[in-house]
Design a protein around this motif. Sequence first.
Motif, mmCIF file in Angstrom:
data_model
loop_
_atom_site.group_PDB
_atom_site.id
_atom_site.type_symbol
_atom_site.label_atom_id
_atom_site.label_comp_id
_atom_site.label_asym_id
_atom_site.label_seq_id
_atom_site.Cartn_x
_atom_site.Cartn_y
_atom_site.Cartn_z
ATOM 1 N N ALA A 270 11.446 -8.030 3.941
ATOM 2 C CA ALA A 270 10.193 -8.207 4.669
ATOM 3 C C ALA A 270 9.038 -8.568 3.741
ATOM 4 O O ALA A 270 7.941 -8.903 4.208
ATOM 5 C CB ALA A 270 9.852 -6.944 5.455
ATOM 6 N N GLY A 271 9.279 -8.483 2.437
ATOM 7 C CA GLY A 271 8.279 -8.891 1.467
ATOM 8 C C GLY A 271 7.207 -7.873 1.178
ATOM 9 O O GLY A 271 6.220 -8.180 0.501
ATOM 10 N N GLY A 272 7.370 -6.637 1.655
ATOM 11 C CA GLY A 272 6.338 -5.627 1.452
ATOM 12 C C GLY A 272 6.772 -4.519 0.516
ATOM 13 O O GLY A 272 7.855 -4.559 -0.070
ATOM 14 N N ASP A 273 5.926 -3.513 0.377
ATOM 15 C CA ASP A 273 6.214 -2.360 -0.469
ATOM 16 C C ASP A 273 6.263 -1.077 0.347
ATOM 17 O O ASP A 273 6.126 0.014 -0.202
ATOM 18 C CB ASP A 273 5.152 -2.222 -1.566
ATOM 19 C CG ASP A 273 5.326 -3.267 -2.666
ATOM 20 O OD1 ASP A 273 6.465 -3.725 -2.849
ATOM 21 O OD2 ASP A 273 4.326 -3.608 -3.312
ATOM 22 N N GLN A 274 6.445 -1.202 1.645
ATOM 23 C CA GLN A 274 6.470 -0.032 2.507
ATOM 24 C C GLN A 274 7.765 0.008 3.316
ATOM 25 O O GLN A 274 8.451 -1.013 3.486
ATOM 26 C CB GLN A 274 5.265 -0.049 3.463
ATOM 27 C CG GLN A 274 3.912 -0.008 2.767
ATOM 28 C CD GLN A 274 3.693 1.282 1.983
ATOM 29 O OE1 GLN A 274 4.158 2.344 2.381
ATOM 30 N NE2 GLN A 274 2.981 1.185 0.874
ATOM 31 N N TYR A 275 8.060 1.173 3.827
ATOM 32 C CA TYR A 275 9.249 1.364 4.648
ATOM 33 C C TYR A 275 9.191 0.486 5.892
ATOM 34 O O TYR A 275 8.146 0.356 6.530
ATOM 35 C CB TYR A 275 9.355 2.832 5.050
ATOM 36 C CG TYR A 275 10.445 3.117 6.051
ATOM 37 C CD1 TYR A 275 11.775 3.157 5.665
ATOM 38 C CD2 TYR A 275 10.130 3.331 7.395
ATOM 39 C CE1 TYR A 275 12.774 3.406 6.586
ATOM 40 C CE2 TYR A 275 11.124 3.598 8.325
ATOM 41 C CZ TYR A 275 12.450 3.622 7.912
ATOM 42 O OH TYR A 275 13.437 3.871 8.826
ATOM 43 N N VAL A 276 10.327 -0.118 6.235
ATOM 44 C CA VAL A 276 10.456 -0.944 7.433
ATOM 45 C C VAL A 276 11.575 -0.366 8.290
ATOM 46 O O VAL A 276 12.698 -0.181 7.800
ATOM 47 C CB VAL A 276 10.790 -2.410 7.069
ATOM 48 C CG1 VAL A 276 11.054 -3.223 8.324
ATOM 49 C CG2 VAL A 276 9.660 -3.022 6.256
ATOM 50 N N LEU A 300 10.139 0.208 -4.738
ATOM 51 C CA LEU A 300 9.972 -1.233 -4.597
ATOM 52 C C LEU A 300 9.039 -1.799 -5.663
ATOM 53 O O LEU A 300 9.266 -2.892 -6.196
ATOM 54 C CB LEU A 300 9.462 -1.558 -3.199
ATOM 55 C CG LEU A 300 10.466 -1.263 -2.076
ATOM 56 C CD1 LEU A 300 9.768 -1.235 -0.724
ATOM 57 C CD2 LEU A 300 11.598 -2.276 -2.069
ATOM 58 N N GLY A 301 8.016 -1.038 -5.999
ATOM 59 C CA GLY A 301 7.107 -1.467 -7.062
ATOM 60 C C GLY A 301 7.804 -1.548 -8.410
ATOM 61 O O GLY A 301 7.578 -2.477 -9.192
ATOM 62 N N ALA A 302 8.662 -0.568 -8.684
ATOM 63 C CA ALA A 302 9.407 -0.568 -9.944
ATOM 64 C C ALA A 302 10.328 -1.776 -10.035
ATOM 65 O O ALA A 302 10.457 -2.413 -11.093
ATOM 66 C CB ALA A 302 10.212 0.725 -10.079
ATOM 67 N N LEU A 303 10.982 -2.116 -8.932
ATOM 68 C CA LEU A 303 11.870 -3.274 -8.925
ATOM 69 C C LEU A 303 11.096 -4.558 -9.180
ATOM 70 O O LEU A 303 11.534 -5.431 -9.945
ATOM 71 C CB LEU A 303 12.608 -3.352 -7.589
ATOM 72 C CG LEU A 303 13.590 -2.205 -7.291
ATOM 73 C CD1 LEU A 303 14.096 -2.314 -5.862
ATOM 74 C CD2 LEU A 303 14.753 -2.208 -8.285
ATOM 75 N N ARG A 304 9.951 -4.689 -8.567
ATOM 76 C CA ARG A 304 9.149 -5.910 -8.742
ATOM 77 C C ARG A 304 8.605 -6.008 -10.167
ATOM 78 O O ARG A 304 8.590 -7.092 -10.761
ATOM 79 C CB ARG A 304 8.028 -5.953 -7.709
ATOM 80 C CG ARG A 304 8.544 -6.240 -6.302
ATOM 81 C CD ARG A 304 7.441 -6.718 -5.354
ATOM 82 N NE ARG A 304 8.066 -7.285 -4.162
ATOM 83 C CZ ARG A 304 8.402 -6.583 -3.077
ATOM 84 N NH1 ARG A 304 8.148 -5.281 -3.030
ATOM 85 N NH2 ARG A 304 8.983 -7.165 -2.050
ATOM 86 N N ARG A 305 8.172 -4.889 -10.724
ATOM 87 C CA ARG A 305 7.676 -4.919 -12.105
ATOM 88 C C ARG A 305 8.763 -5.365 -13.070
ATOM 89 O O ARG A 305 8.487 -6.014 -14.089
ATOM 90 C CB ARG A 305 7.164 -3.533 -12.523
ATOM 91 C CG ARG A 305 5.777 -3.192 -12.025
ATOM 92 C CD ARG A 305 5.209 -1.965 -12.721
ATOM 93 N NE ARG A 305 6.011 -0.774 -12.494
ATOM 94 C CZ ARG A 305 5.907 0.015 -11.415
ATOM 95 N NH1 ARG A 305 5.032 -0.307 -10.464
ATOM 96 N NH2 ARG A 305 6.651 1.086 -11.280
#
Length: 380
Positions: A270-276, A300-305
């Motif tokens: 979904a491209g976000g950093d929150q639960y879906v 999710l933030g850790a994965l993107r970093r």
Amino acid sequence: MTQAATYHCPACGAEYAVDRPRWRCDCGGHLNLGPGRGLARIDIVADDASLWRYRAALALPDPPRVTLGEGWTPLVERRWDGAPVLFKLESQMPTGSFKDRGTAVMLNHLLSVGVGRIHEDSSGNAGSSIATYAAAAGLPCRIYVPAAAPRGKVVQIAAAGAEVVAVPGTREAVTEAALAIAMSGDSVYASHNWQPFFIEGTKTLAFELWEQLGFRVPDNILVPTGYGSNILGLDRGFDELQRSGEITRRPRLFAVQAANCAAFAAAWDAGGDQYVPFSPRTTVADGIATVKPVRAAEVLGALRRSRGAVVAVPEDQIVRALAALGRLGLFVEPTAATAAAALSRLIADGSIMPGETTIAVLTGHGLKAAERIGDLLRVS
């Protein structure tokens, strides 16, 4: 000397001293530990073949009161789909799963602040780990498990002397039962999903990989992921090494999920950093069948970093990887086999190249699910 630790609530900004067995903020949000002091090579206790060789970097005031020799697990090389891969055998922990890293540090913290009776909810491995360490510490312990939890894991919990409470229904129903007890004050909620000191323990995986590679950083790390404590621990550990000046780059982190129950994959897509919200289904990888992770945004933030990703693998690929690992001498539970299934996909699509240093973390031993594995592999 360890530095004084503090709790921080990302929801409301509140901070708390780490002087009692607190598991969440007064606002109801989860808590994180503030940044650690970091680790330098000179800090390592080289003659201690356990995670406590990194005690200088752990947010604990005293040496451990309870240890079973957890950590310093083997790192073995095998060829996988034509590429050399290093498999980290967290399955060789004292209770057979990576959970012992987090449990050992969390329980020693709780002992340092005067905990008494404890309880936890678990699909199996965390319950086995916490029950075992509670037994070693002489603490009364109750573990809430799904009624359909693998029998081998339930037996392991019971053998440690913990009270086992089987809860019918979903994994979320098990958590709700444990939360109700936590709110009643009957015992301390020693939750591997809520207690920040659990992640303080899993960060030692980063230190260990760095040291075992000759103080080098791998290019890729694949980890079976339910609530994300290993991803968060790796992110925290490599951050501390970078801030200490020991490393200049960090590895890509890949969170591996079963496609049938993939909360992080749904949010990632979904491209976000929150639960879906999504529709979970039954999976052979019961250890990562998490519907609503506590720290979704942080994972999710850790994965993107790290420039990594979430990889969701279907059931048939998990079973194939399980069988292939066994033929390499690596007997693991289906949950751990998800990492190898994802590895095949990432090698095939070019996301991981043969010349890179790639680590697949095998999180749990096959003996924990031997009967189920026998059914999957059609062993007569």
